[in-house]
Design an enzyme around this catalytic site. Structure first.
Site, PDB file in Angstrom:
ATOM      1  N   CYS A 121       0.817  -1.218   0.000  1.00 60.68           N
ATOM      2  CA  CYS A 121       0.000   0.000   0.000  1.00 60.68           C
ATOM      3  C   CYS A 121       0.859   1.282   0.000  1.00 60.68           C
ATOM      4  CB  CYS A 121      -0.968  -0.064   1.170  1.00 60.68           C
ATOM      5  SG  CYS A 121      -2.431   0.940   0.929  1.00 60.68           S
ATOM      6  N   HIS A 138      -3.520  -5.739   2.426  1.00 61.28           N
ATOM      7  CA  HIS A 138      -3.158  -5.716   3.847  1.00 61.28           C
ATOM      8  C   HIS A 138      -3.632  -7.027   4.458  1.00 61.28           C
ATOM      9  CE1 HIS A 138      -1.962  -1.516   4.335  1.00 61.28           C
ATOM     10  NE2 HIS A 138      -2.960  -1.158   3.577  1.00 61.28           N
TER      11      HIS A 138
HETATM   12  N1  GLN Z   1      -2.112   6.931   1.415  1.00 61.94           N
HETATM   13  C1  GLN Z   1      -2.475   5.713   0.884  1.00 61.94           C
HETATM   14  C2  GLN Z   1      -3.865   5.628   0.295  1.00 61.94           C
HETATM   15  O1  GLN Z   1      -4.879   5.789   0.972  1.00 61.94           O
HETATM   16  C3  GLN Z   1      -2.018   4.570   1.724  1.00 61.94           C
HETATM   17  C4  GLN Z   1      -3.038   3.777   2.448  1.00 61.94           C
HETATM   18  C5  GLN Z   1      -2.457   2.570   3.168  1.00 61.94           C
HETATM   19  O2  GLN Z   1      -1.246   2.319   3.147  1.00 61.94           O
HETATM   20  N2  GLN Z   1      -3.313   1.837   3.842  1.00 61.94           N
HETATM   21  O3  GLN Z   1      -3.946   5.423  -0.875  1.00 61.94           O
END
Ligand code: GLN
Length: 252
Positions: A98, A200
């Protein structure tokens, strides 16, 4: 001379980049090494760690975070770009989740239009259009990585949409869920031995073939080609995969 194999797993910014249990990925990598008699040391690479530490690692993992933490890490990581890029270009395998994945690209544009420069190691960029976040369970076919149909299951939660440039393949085709680029129905990225993804959850406990892929690559880079990994009993992992597959109404 001893036959003992060992790997150093570089865990990037564990305190700042660690949402939705991403640290589970590091535990899985270490355990699956240890179960095979391979020593696995976890090296935490955070704010203030020197460039030299990158060259000591055989495998990297970086989790995700919210935009605030990402800004802090982006500043620090930029100072270490040279060493990090060198490791990636030399084929050191890594799993980037992510926000961790977004760093590898050219820039990340936040929902309020702030264009944050990223490392620019990979030809890709991410923009958060400020409309709906992409949240939920996801399944993809990661044929691009494994050369045959291989379903990976997980959970995604992100606002950013990642667009890949030349020389980078998506990790897989979306079977269910959104993916890193919902309009193309693609998920993640493969560049050399680096893998980026929005999964995740964490990703590796439910997808042991991906954990083994990374371990095998790390051993091959360190000790030479065609390293055969001892098979492990994945029945617990299979049960977990089936639960997600059932929720998504797909066969795996
Ligand atoms: N800033 C990112 C997004 O919302 C990362 C989100 C994350 O790592 N969960 O796209």
């Amino acid at each position: 001379m001893t036959n003992q194999k060992s790997l150093v797993i570089g865990w990037l910014y564990p305190e700042l980049m660690n949402t939705y249990g991403d640290r589970g990925n590091v535990i899985v990598l270490q355990k699956r090494c240890q179960w095979r008699g391979i020593t696995a040391e976890i090296k935490e690479i955070g704010i203030g760690i020197s460039d030299k530490d990158f060259s000591l690692c055989d495998l990297f993992m970086m989790g995700g975070a919210q935009d605030t933490q990402q800004e802090v890490v982006a500043k620090d990581l930029t100072k270490k770009k040279k060493a990090f890029k060198e490791a990636i270009e030399n084929g050191i395998p890594g799993l980037y989740i992510c926000g961790g994945f977004q760093y590898l690209g050219q820039y990340y544009k936040t929902a309020d239009g702030n264009k944050l420069p990223q490392l620019g190691i990979l030809d890709m960029y991410t923009e958060n259009p400020g409309r709906k976040r992409l949240i939920g369970n996801i399944a993809i076919d990661a044929q691009n990585l494994f050369g045959k149909k291989t379903v990976l299951v997980g959970f995604e939660n992100h606002g950013g949409r990642t667009i890949l440039g030349n020389g980078i393949k998506p990790l897989g085709k979306v079977l269910k869920g959104f993916g890193s680029n919902d309009s193309a129905k693609e998920e993640g990225a493969i560049y050399k031995n680096s893998i980026g993804t929005y999964f995740h959850g964490p990703i590796l406990p439910k997808n042991p073939e991906l954990a083994d892929y990374l371990i095998k690559k790390a051993l091959e880079i360190k000790y030479g080609k065609n390293f055969e990994l001892e098979k492990l009993d994945n029945s617990e992992e299979e049960k977990a995969r089936k639960v997600i597959a059932k929720r998504l109404n797909i066969n795996i």
